[in-house]
Each structure stands twice: as structure tokens, then as C-alpha cells.
Write a protein that holds these residues in place. Structure first.
Motif, PDB file in Angstrom:
ATOM      1  N   THR A   1       0.835  -1.208   0.000  1.00  0.00           N
ATOM      2  CA  THR A   1       0.000   0.000   0.000  1.00  0.00           C
ATOM      3  C   THR A   1       0.868   1.255   0.000  1.00  0.00           C
ATOM      4  N   TYR A   2       1.922   1.240   0.792  1.00  0.00           N
ATOM      5  CA  TYR A   2       2.861   2.366   0.843  1.00  0.00           C
ATOM      6  C   TYR A   2       3.519   2.577  -0.521  1.00  0.00           C
TER       7      TYR A   2
ATOM      8  N   VAL B   1       2.268   1.749  -3.472  1.00  0.00           N
ATOM      9  CA  VAL B   1       1.262   2.304  -4.389  1.00  0.00           C
ATOM     10  C   VAL B   1       1.112   3.804  -4.166  1.00  0.00           C
ATOM     11  N   ALA B   2       1.095   4.233  -2.907  1.00  0.00           N
ATOM     12  CA  ALA B   2       0.984   5.663  -2.601  1.00  0.00           C
ATOM     13  C   ALA B   2       2.186   6.433  -3.152  1.00  0.00           C
TER      14      ALA B   2
ATOM     15  N   ILE C   1       1.854   6.839  -6.943  1.00  0.00           N
ATOM     16  CA  ILE C   1       0.937   7.936  -7.282  1.00  0.00           C
ATOM     17  C   ILE C   1       1.620   9.274  -7.050  1.00  0.00           C
TER      18      ILE C   1
ATOM     19  N   ASN D   1      -8.175   7.838  -2.420  1.00  0.00           N
ATOM     20  CA  ASN D   1      -8.197   7.016  -1.217  1.00  0.00           C
ATOM     21  C   ASN D   1      -8.668   5.595  -1.509  1.00  0.00           C
TER      22      ASN D   1
ATOM     23  N   ILE E   1      -5.759   3.737  -3.361  1.00  0.00           N
ATOM     24  CA  ILE E   1      -4.630   3.412  -2.486  1.00  0.00           C
ATOM     25  C   ILE E   1      -5.035   2.378  -1.437  1.00  0.00           C
TER      26      ILE E   1
ATOM     27  N   THR F   1      -4.696  11.156   1.063  1.00  0.00           N
ATOM     28  CA  THR F   1      -4.590  12.326   0.188  1.00  0.00           C
ATOM     29  C   THR F   1      -3.805  13.458   0.836  1.00  0.00           C
TER      30      THR F   1
ATOM     31  N   ASN G   1      -1.451  -6.191  -3.542  1.00  0.00           N
ATOM     32  CA  ASN G   1      -0.406  -5.311  -3.022  1.00  0.00           C
ATOM     33  C   ASN G   1       0.797  -6.100  -2.501  1.00  0.00           C
TER      34      ASN G   1
END
Length: 468
Positions: A32-33, A35-36, A39, A94, A97, A102, A224
């Protein structure tokens, strides 16, 4: 050398932090981190639009005008626009992710744009050695804070906060060394920035496409946890490429400065040859070493990460191709021909996007890795073609061949050691050090050019074993 050592320190600190994060957060939350961050990388690209490269180019030309302040004004305006867009898209971001991130993206974007601006100004002012030190400062601060906060129970929030603080500390330090002209920026400065940025913006998209297009596409098709493994393999592959990146970053302002002089084409051709000769110095043995011990090294990150072994090999080869392409495009950009690199970048971006979607859809993460490699190969061919249009290109085949031969000798030693001694992690780490030593000793013996380069950059004399 300062740039390379700085990047090496940065990579080591980032490596330690990654190991802690993967083992503490687990594959799912670390994914998840990642993916953030992917972005954020694309959002930051939109917040630059080629401006940092334009600032670096115009400042490095030693012409009159306040390109520092004019660049800062434009950069702040772009940041405000992107922040508004992020807040409008907040629900969708949101959901993509997987957490409410955000506002963290807004803070990370501001800190990252500030650091990028400061570094490009310093590069343009021929303070690459100072600019290079900011990256290890950022990564070390980021890593320390992330580790402390994550281990204290803040988990993924601590990872985001550490990212912001690390970038802000480095940006503040770099500002101290900047020289800001006292003159007020005029319309001329904005026009000259625009004249370069209108072509160089696609270069930032190309770089970002290479770095994280596969991750974004993978987020649509795989979990993920697999993305976490893929990202770890990518980080290892990138570690081998830091010397080539240092070369291109160091040579850009120098080529830019001399490109306006009469009769400078020969000198530029010589610098391009040097960049090609040393671009693969670390990544060629890195590719061979990954094939020999990559499966064991990946276990450092935790259970399950060894599944990324073949991904590591493909991505390392992609970084090798991209590194040579980078040297060609870096030279073309430095002699003020961003229109030519624009064409290469356009083909690269479109090809990478199409291949990533199609191949990831059909073959999963192996397709994503293959897409990155194929687009890098095409970009290398086009980069070579356009470079030959503006400068006499001499590919140092002999030097590259010597690096390959030294890597083969290294491979024989490491493979023999693994077969005779064993496959445990401590033994493999020792074999990595032994292999590196063998590689450089063989290369010193084979290459007079490499011996001369080492001798000219060491504060002490080489042993007689490798002297002429």
C-alpha cells in the motif's frame, strides 16, 4: 565520485529502511505504501512539467537573468494547481490506495518539489557535489524517522511522516548553499524557461514511466503483496545503476556550459564516450551477481520475497539498457536539443504504456517487467540514432567487453564458492564481497583506461600489482 558515494550512502540507508518496513508492516501494508509513492511520483511529475530540467539548463549557461526566482514562482504556481486537483479527486485516490492518504500526498508533494527545485538550482550553479549530498541527507533522515515511528507503533503513518521530514531537512540545507541573484525576474526569464520546458516535460514523464508505470498497472491486476515483492526487486536493480546516474547528473552542467563554445563538439563527443564506458561499470557485474545469488539475497526482506528472483533479473537488465539510453539523451539535452529527446521520449512513453497494459494483463508481473525492458531497448536504439545526428558517437566496445569479461571471471569464483561452501545467507553475503573484489581486480588488470581513471581519482598511489 562525491555524487556516486552520496547515492551509495542513500541506497544503503534506504535498503535498511526497506528491510525494516517490509518486516514490520508486512507485504500487504508495505505494498500500500509503494502504491501511494507511485501515485506521488506521477503527481510530482505533473507538478514539474519539465521545469526543474529547464532551470538546471538555463542556470548552467552562465547567462544573465534571475532564473532561480522566476523558476520558484512558476514551481509554486504549479504546486497550488496540483493540490487543488488532488483534493477534488480525494475520494477516488483514497479508494485506489486503500487508505485515506490524500493529505499525506499533499505534504509529500510539497516537500519533494522543494527538494527537487533546490537540487536543480545547485546543479545548474555547478555545485553538483553539494546537490549530491542532499540525497543521502534526505534518505538518511527519512529512513531514521520512518524506522523510529514504525517501530513505535505508527506503522504506515510513520512511513509517510518520515518521507516528508527527510525531504524538508535536505531542502532547507541545500537552500543555504544556493546563490540567488538580486535582480528581479523579467518576462525574458519566464520565456526562456518555457522554451526549454515545453520539450523537456516529456523527459520527466519518460523517467517516471520507466520508474513506476509498471507499479501503477500492476495495482490494477495483482495484489499489493506481489507489488511489494516487485518493488523490492526494482530497488535492488536500481542500486546497481547508481554509478551511471551519477555520471549523467555530473556531466550535464559541464556539457551544457561548453556546448556554447566554438569547436566544442569534439570535447562533447569525448565526454559522451566516457559516460558510455562507465555507465555499466557496476550494473554489468550486478546483473551477473543477481543471477548467481539473487534468490538468497531477496530472503533478507522476509519470507516470500525470494519469489521475485526472475523479476530481479529482468529488471536489472532493463536498468542496464536504460542507463546507456540515459547517457545519449543526457548529452542531447545538454547541447540544447530537447526537441530531439522529445521524439525519443514520446515513443518510449507510448510503447511502455501499451506494453505494460497488454503484457501485464496477459502475463502478470512478468509481463510488466518485460514491458519495461522492451521499451528501454527501443529507447536505447532511438537515443543512439539521434545522438549520431548531433555529435560524433564512439561506442567504447573494448571497455564494455572488458567489464563483461571481468564479470564472467567473478561469476566463476562466486559459483564455485556457492557450490563448495554452501548457500546460507552469511556465506552468500561473503561471496558477494569476494566477487566484487575479483571483478575490480580483473578489470584493473585488463583495462589501462580504468587503471588511469582510478589512479587519477585516488589520493594515494595504486599498488605495483596493477600499475603499468
Amino acid at each position: 565520485m562525491v555524487n556516486f558515494i552520496s547515492r551509495f550512502v542513500m541506497s544503503v540507508s534506504g535498503y535498511v529502511a526497506t528491510v525494516v518496513l517490509t518486516r514490520t508492516l508486512g507485504q500487504e501494508q508495505y505494498g500500500t505504501y509503494v502504491v501511494a509513492l507511485s501515485i506521488l511520483a506521477w503527481v510530482a511529475m505533473a507538478g514539474k512539467l519539465g521545469l526543474p530540467r529547464a532551470i538546471q539548463k538555463r542556470v548552467s549557461e552562465n547567462t544573465t537573468g534571475n532564473f532561480v526566482l522566476s523558476g520558484a514562482i512558476v514551481q509554486f504556481g504549479l504546486y497550488v494547481i496540483i493540490v487543488v486537483a488532488l483534493l477534488l479527486c480525494r475520494p477516488y485516490l483514497n479508494e485506489f490506495i486503500g487508505i485515506d492518504a490524500t493529505w499525506f500526498l499533499v505534504a509529500m508533494l510539497g516537500s519533494q518539489l522543494a527538494l527537487s527545485f533546490v537540487q536543480k538550482v545547485l546543479d545548474g550553479q555547478h555545485l553538483v557535489h553539494v546537490s549530491s549530498l542532499l540525497s543521502p541527507v534526505e534518505w538518511t533522515c527519512r529512513s531514521l524517522i520512518q524506522v523510529l515511528l514504525v517501530l513505535s507503533g505508527f506503522r504506515i503513518v510513520g512511513a509517510f511522516v518520515g518521507y516528508v521530514i527527510g525531504a524538508l531537512v535536505a531542502a532547507a540545507l541545500g537552500t543555504y548553499f544556493m546563490t540567488i541573484p538580486r535582480t528581479r525576474p523579467t518576462r525574458r526569464e519566464f520565456v526562456r524557461l518555457k522554451s526549454y520546458a515545453q520539450f523537456s516535460w516529456l523527459s520527466s514523464i519518460k523517467n517516471r514511466t520507466f520508474m513506476s508505470m509498471d507499479t501503477i498497472i500492476l495495482a490494477v491486476f495483482v495484489s499489493n503483496s506481489l507489488i511489494a515483492v516487485y518493488e523490492v526487486a526494482w530497488n535492488l536493480a536500481s542500486l546497481f545503476a547508481i554509478f551511471g546516474v551519477s555520471i549523467s547528473q555530473t556531466l550535464f552542467p559541464e556539457i551544457s556550459k561548453i556546448s556554447s563554445e566554438e569547436g566544442s563538439r569534439g570535447e562533447i563527443a569525448g565526454l559522451l564516450r566516457v559516460s558510455l564506458a562507465y555507465s555499466g561499470l557496476f550494473i554489468i557485474p550486478g546483473l551477473v551477481g543477481s543471477a548467481l545469488v539473487g534468490d538468497v539475497i531477496l530472503t533478507i526482506y522476509g519470507p516470500g520475497f525470494e519469489t521475485g528472483y526472475y523479476i530481479l533479473l529482468v529488471l536489472t537488465f532493463a536498468r542496464l539498457l536504460y542507463g546507456y539510453m540515459r547517457q545519449f539523451l543526457n548529452t542531447i539535452d545538454a547541447i540544447d536539443r530537447p526537441d530531439l529527446t522529445f521524439a525519443v521520449n514520446a515513443v518510449f512513453v507510448v510503447t511502455n504504456l501499451v506494453l505494460n497494459v497488454v503484457l501485464t494483463w496477459q502475463f502478470g508481473w512478468y509481463g510488466a517487467a518485460a514491458a519495461t525492458t522492451l521499451s528501454s531497448g527501443l529507447g536505447l536504439v532511438l537515443g543512439y540514432y539521434y545522438a549520431t545526428q548531433v555529435v560524433d558517437v564512439t561506442v567504447p566496445v573494448a571497455e564494455i567487453s572488458k567489464q563483461c569479461f571481468a564479470a564472467v571471471v567473478m561469476a566463476a569464483v562466486v559459483l564455485l564458492g556457492r557450490l563448495v561452501i554452501g548457500n546460507s545467507l552469511p556465506i552468500v553475503i561473503g561471496l558477494v564481497g569476494l566477487g566484487a573484489t575479483v571483478y575490480f581486480l580483473v578489470l584493473l588488470g585488463l583495462s589501462e583506461e580504468f587503471r588511469t581513471t582510478v589512479r587519477d581519482n585516488l589520493p594515494f598511489a595504486l599498488p605495483s600489482l596493477v600499475s603499468e
